[in-house]
Motif scaffolding. Structure first.
Motif, mmCIF file in Angstrom:
data_model
loop_
_atom_site.group_PDB
_atom_site.id
_atom_site.type_symbol
_atom_site.label_atom_id
_atom_site.label_comp_id
_atom_site.label_asym_id
_atom_site.label_seq_id
_atom_site.Cartn_x
_atom_site.Cartn_y
_atom_site.Cartn_z
ATOM 1 N N VAL A 114 -3.934 11.893 -0.829
ATOM 2 C CA VAL A 114 -4.125 10.548 -0.257
ATOM 3 C C VAL A 114 -2.978 9.605 -0.649
ATOM 4 C CG1 VAL A 114 -5.635 8.526 -0.152
ATOM 5 C CG2 VAL A 114 -6.636 10.837 -0.148
ATOM 6 N N PHE A 115 -2.753 9.450 -1.942
ATOM 7 C CA PHE A 115 -1.710 8.499 -2.374
ATOM 8 C C PHE A 115 -0.313 8.959 -1.947
ATOM 9 C CE2 PHE A 115 1.596 7.665 -5.559
ATOM 10 C CZ PHE A 115 1.734 6.293 -5.394
ATOM 11 N N ALA A 116 -0.019 10.225 -2.196
ATOM 12 C CA ALA A 116 1.351 10.683 -1.917
ATOM 13 C C ALA A 116 1.673 10.548 -0.429
ATOM 14 C CB ALA A 116 1.539 12.127 -2.379
ATOM 15 N N HIS A 117 0.706 10.928 0.415
ATOM 16 C CA HIS A 117 1.022 10.919 1.852
ATOM 17 C C HIS A 117 0.880 9.540 2.493
ATOM 18 C CE1 HIS A 117 1.921 15.156 2.713
ATOM 19 N NE2 HIS A 117 1.265 15.339 1.582
ATOM 20 N N ARG A 118 0.029 8.680 1.962
ATOM 21 C CA ARG A 118 -0.096 7.342 2.558
ATOM 22 C C ARG A 118 0.913 6.350 1.978
ATOM 23 N NH1 ARG A 118 -1.109 6.870 6.652
ATOM 24 N NH2 ARG A 118 -3.359 7.088 6.958
ATOM 25 N N MET A 172 -5.202 7.492 -11.958
ATOM 26 C CA MET A 172 -5.495 8.174 -10.676
ATOM 27 C C MET A 172 -6.118 7.189 -9.691
ATOM 28 S SD MET A 172 -5.335 11.762 -11.488
ATOM 29 C CE MET A 172 -4.907 12.449 -13.100
ATOM 30 N N ILE A 173 -7.086 6.400 -10.173
ATOM 31 C CA ILE A 173 -7.740 5.435 -9.279
ATOM 32 C C ILE A 173 -6.735 4.359 -8.863
ATOM 33 C CG2 ILE A 173 -9.563 3.678 -9.111
ATOM 34 C CD1 ILE A 173 -10.760 6.442 -8.965
ATOM 35 N N ALA A 174 -5.872 3.963 -9.782
ATOM 36 C CA ALA A 174 -4.876 2.928 -9.456
ATOM 37 C C ALA A 174 -4.021 3.355 -8.263
ATOM 38 C CB ALA A 174 -3.997 2.656 -10.672
ATOM 39 N N TYR A 175 -3.626 4.628 -8.225
ATOM 40 C CA TYR A 175 -2.844 5.123 -7.091
ATOM 41 C C TYR A 175 -3.729 5.276 -5.849
ATOM 42 C CZ TYR A 175 1.798 6.314 -9.089
ATOM 43 O OH TYR A 175 3.073 6.275 -9.598
ATOM 44 N N PHE A 176 -4.915 5.838 -6.055
ATOM 45 C CA PHE A 176 -5.794 6.133 -4.914
ATOM 46 C C PHE A 176 -6.115 4.863 -4.119
ATOM 47 C CE2 PHE A 176 -10.283 7.021 -3.456
ATOM 48 C CZ PHE A 176 -9.985 8.042 -2.568
ATOM 49 N N VAL A 177 -6.387 3.759 -4.810
ATOM 50 C CA VAL A 177 -6.790 2.530 -4.098
ATOM 51 C C VAL A 177 -5.614 1.793 -3.461
ATOM 52 C CG1 VAL A 177 -8.890 2.232 -5.461
ATOM 53 C CG2 VAL A 177 -6.801 1.013 -6.150
ATOM 54 N N GLN A 178 -4.386 2.247 -3.742
ATOM 55 C CA GLN A 178 -3.259 1.650 -3.013
ATOM 56 C C GLN A 178 -3.299 2.056 -1.540
ATOM 57 O OE1 GLN A 178 0.667 1.833 -4.749
ATOM 58 N NE2 GLN A 178 -0.172 1.679 -6.808
ATOM 59 N N ALA A 179 -3.908 3.195 -1.270
ATOM 60 C CA ALA A 179 -4.102 3.607 0.130
ATOM 61 C C ALA A 179 -5.325 2.856 0.652
ATOM 62 C CB ALA A 179 -4.339 5.112 0.199
ATOM 63 N N PRO A 180 -5.236 2.182 1.791
ATOM 64 C CA PRO A 180 -6.394 1.426 2.276
ATOM 65 C C PRO A 180 -7.649 2.285 2.382
ATOM 66 C CG PRO A 180 -4.444 0.980 3.620
ATOM 67 C CD PRO A 180 -4.055 2.055 2.656
ATOM 68 N N ALA A 185 -12.964 3.916 0.305
ATOM 69 C CA ALA A 185 -13.801 4.998 -0.237
ATOM 70 C C ALA A 185 -14.400 4.581 -1.582
ATOM 71 C CB ALA A 185 -12.979 6.279 -0.384
ATOM 72 N N LEU A 186 -13.579 4.003 -2.451
ATOM 73 C CA LEU A 186 -14.085 3.607 -3.778
ATOM 74 C C LEU A 186 -15.214 2.585 -3.655
ATOM 75 C CD1 LEU A 186 -13.776 3.749 -6.918
ATOM 76 C CD2 LEU A 186 -12.316 1.717 -6.715
ATOM 77 N N ASP A 207 -0.118 -3.192 -17.672
ATOM 78 C CA ASP A 207 1.272 -3.203 -18.164
ATOM 79 C C ASP A 207 1.997 -1.874 -17.949
ATOM 80 O OD1 ASP A 207 0.560 -5.688 -19.030
ATOM 81 O OD2 ASP A 207 0.727 -5.255 -21.179
ATOM 82 N N THR A 208 1.268 -0.829 -17.608
ATOM 83 C CA THR A 208 1.924 0.476 -17.426
ATOM 84 C C THR A 208 2.067 0.838 -15.949
ATOM 85 O OG1 THR A 208 -0.235 1.550 -17.674
ATOM 86 C CG2 THR A 208 1.143 1.436 -19.643
ATOM 87 N N GLU A 209 1.821 -0.118 -15.075
ATOM 88 C CA GLU A 209 1.913 0.192 -13.637
ATOM 89 C C GLU A 209 3.362 0.515 -13.259
ATOM 90 O OE1 GLU A 209 0.360 -2.784 -11.015
ATOM 91 O OE2 GLU A 209 0.836 -1.571 -9.247
ATOM 92 N N PRO A 210 3.606 1.680 -12.674
ATOM 93 C CA PRO A 210 4.985 1.991 -12.285
ATOM 94 C C PRO A 210 5.412 1.141 -11.096
ATOM 95 C CG PRO A 210 3.545 3.943 -12.112
ATOM 96 C CD PRO A 210 2.667 2.753 -12.337
ATOM 97 N N SER A 211 6.686 0.717 -11.048
ATOM 98 C CA SER A 211 7.105 0.026 -9.818
ATOM 99 C C SER A 211 7.599 1.072 -8.845
ATOM 100 C CB SER A 211 8.208 -0.994 -10.016
ATOM 101 O OG SER A 211 8.487 -1.210 -11.305
ATOM 102 N N LEU A 212 6.910 1.153 -7.744
ATOM 103 C CA LEU A 212 7.292 2.127 -6.722
ATOM 104 C C LEU A 212 8.544 1.644 -6.016
ATOM 105 C CD1 LEU A 212 3.876 3.059 -5.098
ATOM 106 C CD2 LEU A 212 5.176 4.312 -6.799
ATOM 107 N N PRO A 213 9.312 2.580 -5.460
ATOM 108 C CA PRO A 213 10.482 2.165 -4.682
ATOM 109 C C PRO A 213 10.028 1.274 -3.532
ATOM 110 C CG PRO A 213 10.347 4.573 -4.906
ATOM 111 C CD PRO A 213 9.090 4.020 -5.467
ATOM 112 N N ALA A 214 10.880 0.321 -3.121
ATOM 113 C CA ALA A 214 10.521 -0.560 -2.007
ATOM 114 C C ALA A 214 10.239 0.297 -0.784
ATOM 115 C CB ALA A 214 11.670 -1.495 -1.722
ATOM 116 N N ILE A 215 9.200 -0.092 -0.048
ATOM 117 C CA ILE A 215 8.818 0.682 1.144
ATOM 118 C C ILE A 215 9.988 0.700 2.133
ATOM 119 C CG2 ILE A 215 7.251 0.718 3.135
ATOM 120 C CD1 ILE A 215 5.535 1.239 0.785
#
Ligand SMILES: N[C@@H](CCC(=O)N[C@@H](CS)C(=O)NCC(=O)O)C(=O)O
Length: 218
Positions: A114-118, A172-180, A185-186, A207-215
Motif C-alpha cells: 500500500v505505502f510503497a505503491h501509493r 508501519m501505521i505512519a506509512y500506511f495512513v499516508q495512503a488515503p 481503512a484504519l 521526531d523520527t519521521e523520515p522526510s520523503l523525497p518531494a513528490i
C-alpha cells in the motif's frame, strides 16, 4: 570509556525507524551509517554484520545486533530510561504477539504494497501497480482487525504505557495512513485509531519521521 552506539540502516526503512523510536525513548544518542538494502552494492563490512542484507544493525562498541525485535530488547536491557518491556505476563505476551503479527502479516501489505505503491514509488519517480495496492489493502484488513482486538484489551497499545509493541507498530501505521486508502481503512478500527491518535503525537514517533523525497509531478 563509553561505548559508541551506531545505527546502520536506511533512512526510509520502517525497521530502521523502529530502532530509532526505541533509542529516542531511552534517550540514547547515536551515530548513523546509511545503508540502502535495495542497492546492488551493499558494503561487504555490512554483510558481515547482517548476513541477510536487511536493515538495520545496531552496533554498541564491538557488539553488533541485527533483527529489529532483538535490537529493541537490547536497547531496553542495556540503557537507562523508561522500561519498554512490561513486567506482567499478559502484557509481555501481547507485546510478543504484536511484534510477530506486524513482522509476519503486516509489513508486506501495509508498507511494501500500500505505502510503497501509493506514496513512495511515485515520490521517487517509479511506476506503481494499482493491483498491489488493492491486494495490500485486502491483506491489511485482518491485520488491522487482529491489532484492534489486542489494542482494545489494552495490555499493550493503550496509547499511554509505551512499549516495544508501540515502537514496532508505529512506523508501519505512519506509512500506511499516508495512503488515503490506508487512512480510511484504519478509521474502521476504533481502538487502533484511538491508539494512533495518541501515539502519532509522541515525540519519539514524531521526531523520527523520515522526510520523503518531494513528490515527482510527471
Ligand atoms: N527481520 C528483519 C526485517 C528487516 C527488513 O525487512 N528491513 C527492510 C527495510 S524496511 C529491508 O532491509 N529490506 C531489504 C530487502 O527486502 O531486500 C528485522 O527485523 O530487522
Amino acid at each position: 570509556m563509553k561505548k559508541t552506539v551506531v545505527l546502520r540502516g536506511y533512512q526510509f526503512s520502517v525497521y530502521n525507524r523502529i530502532a530509532r523510536v526505541a533509542l529516542h525513548e531511552k534517550g540514547v544518542s547515536y551515530d548513523t551509517e546509511e545503508i540502502d538494502p535495495f542497492a546492488d552494492d551493499i558494503p561487504a563490512h555490512y554483510m558481515l554484520r547482517q548476513p541477510f542484507g536487511r536493515v538495520p544493525v545496531l552496533s554498541h562498541g564491538a557488539f553488533d545486533v541485527y533483527e529489529t525485535s532483538a535490537i529493541g530488547r537490547y536497547v531496553d536491557a542495556v540503557f537507562d530510561g523508561p522500561r519498554l518491556v512490561p513486567l506482567g505476563g499478559e502484557s509481555l505476551t501481547r507485546l510478543a504477539q504484536v511484534v510477530s503479527i506486524v513482522d509476519s502479516y503486516g509489513y508486506r501489505p501495509m508498507v511494501r504494497q500500500v505505502f510503497a505503491h501509493r506514496i513512495f514509488r511515485p515520490a521517487v519517480g517509479e511506476e506503481s501497480d494499482e493491483a498491489e495496492i488493492e491486494n495490500g489493502l485486502a491483506a491489511s484488513r485482518p491485520v488491522l482487525q487482529a491489532l484492534d482486538t489486542l489494542a482494545s484489551e489494552a495490555h499493550v497499545l493503550d496509547g499511554r504505557v509505551f512499549t516495544l509493541a508501540d515502537c514496532h507498530l508505529a512506523p508501519m501505521i505512519a506509512y500506511f495512513v499516508q495512503a488515503p486508502e490506508g487512512k480510511t481503512a484504519l478509521s474502521n478500527y476504533s481502538a487502533l485509531s484511538d491508539w494512533w491518535a495518541l501515539t502519532s503525537q509522541r515525540a519519539s514517533v514524531a521526531d523520527t519521521e523520515p522526510s520523503l523525497p518531494a513528490i515527482h509531478v510527471a
